[in-house]
Structures are given as C-alpha cells and as structure tokens.
Design a protein around this motif. Structure first.
Motif, PDB file in Angstrom:
ATOM      1  N   LYS A   1       0.823  -1.218   0.000  1.00  0.00           N
ATOM      2  CA  LYS A   1       0.000   0.000   0.000  1.00  0.00           C
ATOM      3  C   LYS A   1       0.858   1.270   0.000  1.00  0.00           C
ATOM      4  O   LYS A   1       0.654   2.171  -0.806  1.00  0.00           O
ATOM      5  CB  LYS A   1      -0.935  -0.002   1.231  1.00  0.00           C
ATOM      6  N   THR A   2       1.810   1.325   0.942  1.00  0.00           N
ATOM      7  CA  THR A   2       2.664   2.515   1.019  1.00  0.00           C
ATOM      8  C   THR A   2       3.520   2.641  -0.242  1.00  0.00           C
ATOM      9  O   THR A   2       3.731   3.744  -0.757  1.00  0.00           O
ATOM     10  CB  THR A   2       3.551   2.464   2.285  1.00  0.00           C
ATOM     11  N   THR A   3       3.980   1.505  -0.758  1.00  0.00           N
ATOM     12  CA  THR A   3       4.773   1.550  -2.002  1.00  0.00           C
ATOM     13  C   THR A   3       3.940   2.132  -3.144  1.00  0.00           C
ATOM     14  O   THR A   3       4.447   2.931  -3.941  1.00  0.00           O
ATOM     15  CB  THR A   3       5.293   0.142  -2.361  1.00  0.00           C
TER      16      THR A   3
ATOM     17  N   PHE B   1       2.323  10.810   5.788  1.00  0.00           N
ATOM     18  CA  PHE B   1       3.174   9.619   5.850  1.00  0.00           C
ATOM     19  C   PHE B   1       2.773   8.703   6.989  1.00  0.00           C
ATOM     20  O   PHE B   1       2.382   9.162   8.059  1.00  0.00           O
ATOM     21  CB  PHE B   1       4.636  10.029   6.009  1.00  0.00           C
ATOM     22  N   GLN B   2       2.935   7.390   6.743  1.00  0.00           N
ATOM     23  CA  GLN B   2       2.659   6.394   7.776  1.00  0.00           C
ATOM     24  C   GLN B   2       3.546   6.667   9.001  1.00  0.00           C
ATOM     25  O   GLN B   2       3.080   6.674  10.131  1.00  0.00           O
ATOM     26  CB  GLN B   2       2.927   4.997   7.209  1.00  0.00           C
ATOM     27  N   ASN B   3       4.840   6.878   8.749  1.00  0.00           N
ATOM     28  CA  ASN B   3       5.739   7.333   9.812  1.00  0.00           C
ATOM     29  C   ASN B   3       5.858   8.848   9.655  1.00  0.00           C
ATOM     30  O   ASN B   3       6.507   9.337   8.745  1.00  0.00           O
ATOM     31  CB  ASN B   3       7.097   6.650   9.728  1.00  0.00           C
TER      32      ASN B   3
ATOM     33  N   LEU C   1      -3.708   9.929   2.232  1.00  0.00           N
ATOM     34  CA  LEU C   1      -3.501   9.766   3.675  1.00  0.00           C
ATOM     35  C   LEU C   1      -3.051   8.343   3.964  1.00  0.00           C
ATOM     36  O   LEU C   1      -3.784   7.389   3.709  1.00  0.00           O
ATOM     37  CB  LEU C   1      -4.806  10.059   4.419  1.00  0.00           C
ATOM     38  N   ASP C   2      -1.831   8.202   4.515  1.00  0.00           N
ATOM     39  CA  ASP C   2      -1.292   6.871   4.815  1.00  0.00           C
ATOM     40  C   ASP C   2      -1.486   6.572   6.297  1.00  0.00           C
ATOM     41  O   ASP C   2      -0.729   7.056   7.135  1.00  0.00           O
ATOM     42  CB  ASP C   2       0.193   6.798   4.429  1.00  0.00           C
ATOM     43  N   GLU C   3      -2.513   5.813   6.601  1.00  0.00           N
ATOM     44  CA  GLU C   3      -2.864   5.403   7.966  1.00  0.00           C
ATOM     45  C   GLU C   3      -3.035   6.585   8.926  1.00  0.00           C
ATOM     46  O   GLU C   3      -2.353   6.667   9.952  1.00  0.00           O
ATOM     47  CB  GLU C   3      -1.837   4.398   8.507  1.00  0.00           C
ATOM     48  N   PRO C   4      -3.972   7.484   8.600  1.00  0.00           N
ATOM     49  CA  PRO C   4      -4.152   8.682   9.440  1.00  0.00           C
ATOM     50  C   PRO C   4      -4.631   8.389  10.854  1.00  0.00           C
ATOM     51  O   PRO C   4      -4.427   9.204  11.743  1.00  0.00           O
ATOM     52  CB  PRO C   4      -5.197   9.501   8.662  1.00  0.00           C
TER      53      PRO C   4
HETATM   54 MG   LIG Z   1       2.311   1.016   4.803  1.00  0.00          MG
END
Ligand SMILES: [Mg+2]
Ligand SMILES: Nc1ncnc2c1ncn2[C@@H]1O[C@H](COP(=O)(O)OP(=O)(O)O)[C@@H](O)[C@H]1O
Length: 254
Positions: A42-44, A84-86, A175-178
C-alpha cells in the motif's frame, strides 16, 4: 476521464514484487480506500503515485497527463499532497511553522523580497500567516500553535500533517494510515473530519487505513492489495463480502 489513472504499475525490490501489475482509476471527488495486510504494498503504491519511488513498469496519468517519471516536487505542484505512515514533521519547529513552510511553496514574491521586507512580500506574509492560523484552527490545533511538533501527541501530529498537506492546496490528498496512534475518541471524529475537508476543499481523497469501521463507513470504493496484487475492487459492501478478501485477512480457505 478519471482524475488519476494507475496502469499496470509494478515495483520490484530485488526479488520481491512489492506492487504487482496494479491498475486502478480514481474519480474526482471520491474517497478511495486502499486496504490490505501489512506488507501488501500500500505505502509503495503511494510512493509510486507521489514520485518518491519509480516504477519498474507501468504508468501513471493525472488529469490526462502522463506523470509517470516526474520528480516528487513536480507531482506535488500539480496538486497531489500526502501524509506519511511514519509522520514526517519538522520536530523542532512549532506547529505553526510546520504549516508556514508548506505555504511558502505558493507565495510569489520570493525569498529575497521577504528578507528585504518589500511591501508586496509583507502583504503576502500576512496572508500566509492568516491561512496558517486558519488551517491550525480547522484541525483543532490553534491552542498548540507554538508547541514544537515533536511534543504533540500522535493524534495531534497526524492532524498537523494533514493541515500541512492542505496548505499545499491539493486537489488530491493521500492519507497513509491517518488513524494510527490515535485514541478511540480521535478515531471516531477523524472520519467526519475527512468527509468535511473533502467538501470544503473540493478534494479527492485516497486513504490507506487499517481501522475497518473507519474505512467501511467513509470510502466510496475500496481496493484490496495482497502480496502486491489487487485482489478486489468495489463498494465497501462488495469488498467486505468478497471471499478472496476474507481469505487474505483471516488466512482461511473459502
Ligand atoms: Mg504502509
Ligand atoms: N525501499 C524498500 N526496499 C526494499 N523493500 C521494500 C522497500 N519498501 C518496501 N519494501 C517491501 O515491500 C513490501 C511492501 O511494503 P509496503 O508498501 O510498505 O507495505 P504496506 O504499506 O502495505 O504495509 C514489504 O515486503 C516491504 O518490506
């Protein structure tokens, strides 16, 4: 025509195919969910869309324009902003300063006019200041304006990152894992907030999220990734009842 079109995109890391021949299109104004187990890619896929990772194959169109190999700052300037997720904030800068920095991408008079205090730059500065405060207020952080970003709670940092992305005046917000790191009260208000900013800012939203009620209640359509491949695409209802999705999440034969 779709706003964003991902065609046969793949990304390999050595022997691993992190994203494997994914094709999907996102329509203007929709909230598009991207779900799947950890490591699904997903993030990729977000990194591919925002230019942080280049594809091994496939291509990407935005508003009909081929943006496949544009650098991240060009893609951001076309109206795609992300979180970002992180979390990636400037930890030692205040909440207000983190938003101001993003605003400066859109100011016209340039750095030197600002340093010299020329009138046009000063007027623009006032505008930036006002907008930064408005955004802080919009995400409920006006009381934390002068706090260093690193001292904010996770939930507040996530909201600040969304405010910073909005300062870029995007058309598409990724939005990556908000909801990660938010407590349950914060999670409950997040989906209402996302829906509202879509309306207010005229956004299209692509959302990676693990919190199932949030995804199911919020998204118009959902794509499911598993080991880099898209195994399902459709309404929340359709995806939730898809045997391949149930198997990917629960690891059971169906
Ligand atoms: Mg991810
Ligand atoms: N820069 C990288 N180098 C090597 N492997 C990577 C890199 N980025 C991601 N991966 C691998 O690609 C796979 C997909 O990762 P990711 O996109 O972060 O998954 P997700 O966001 O769905 O949890 C994982 O196996 C991850 O370890």
């Amino acid at each position: 025509m779709s706003l964003l079109e991902v065609s046969h995109m793949s990304r390999r890391f050595g022997g691993l195919v992190a994203v494997n021949d994914v094709s999907l299109s996102v329509q203007e104004g929709e909230i598009f969910g991207l779900i799947g187990p950890n490591g699904a890619g997903k993030t990729t896929l977000f990194n591919l869309i925002t230019g942080l990772t280049s594809p091994s194959s496939g291509n990407l169109h935005y508003q009909g324009q081929d943006i496949t190999r544009l650098p991240p700052f060009r893609i951001a300037a076309l109206g795609l902003a992300r979180t970002f997720q992180n979390i990636r904030l400037f930890g030692n800068l205040s909440a207000l300063e983190n938003i101001r920095i993003a605003h400066h991408i859109h100011t016209k008079t340039g750095v030197w006019a600002g340093v010299l205090g020329l009138p046009a730059a000063r007027a623009e500065q006032v505008g930036v200041e006002r907008q930064a405060w408005a955004l802080l207020e919009r995400v409920g952080l006006q009381g934390r304006a002068f706090e260093r970003a690193k001292n904010l709670s996770y939930g507040d940092q996530r909201r600040l990152e969304i405010a910073r992305a909005l300062a870029l005046r995007p058309k598409v917000l990724l939005l990556d894992e908000p909801a990660a790191g938010m407590n349950s009260a914060e999670k409950a208000t997040l989906s209402g907030f996302i829906r509202q900013v879509r309306g207010e800012f005229g956004l299209t939203i692509i959302l990676i999220e693990h919190h199932v009620p949030l995804v199911m209640g919020l998204c118009d359509r959902i794509a499911v990734l598993n080991f880099g491949q898209m195994i399902a695409l459709g309404s929340p209802q359709k995806v939730a009842n898809d045997p391949a999705v149930i198997e990917a999440y629960l690891g059971v034969e169906t």
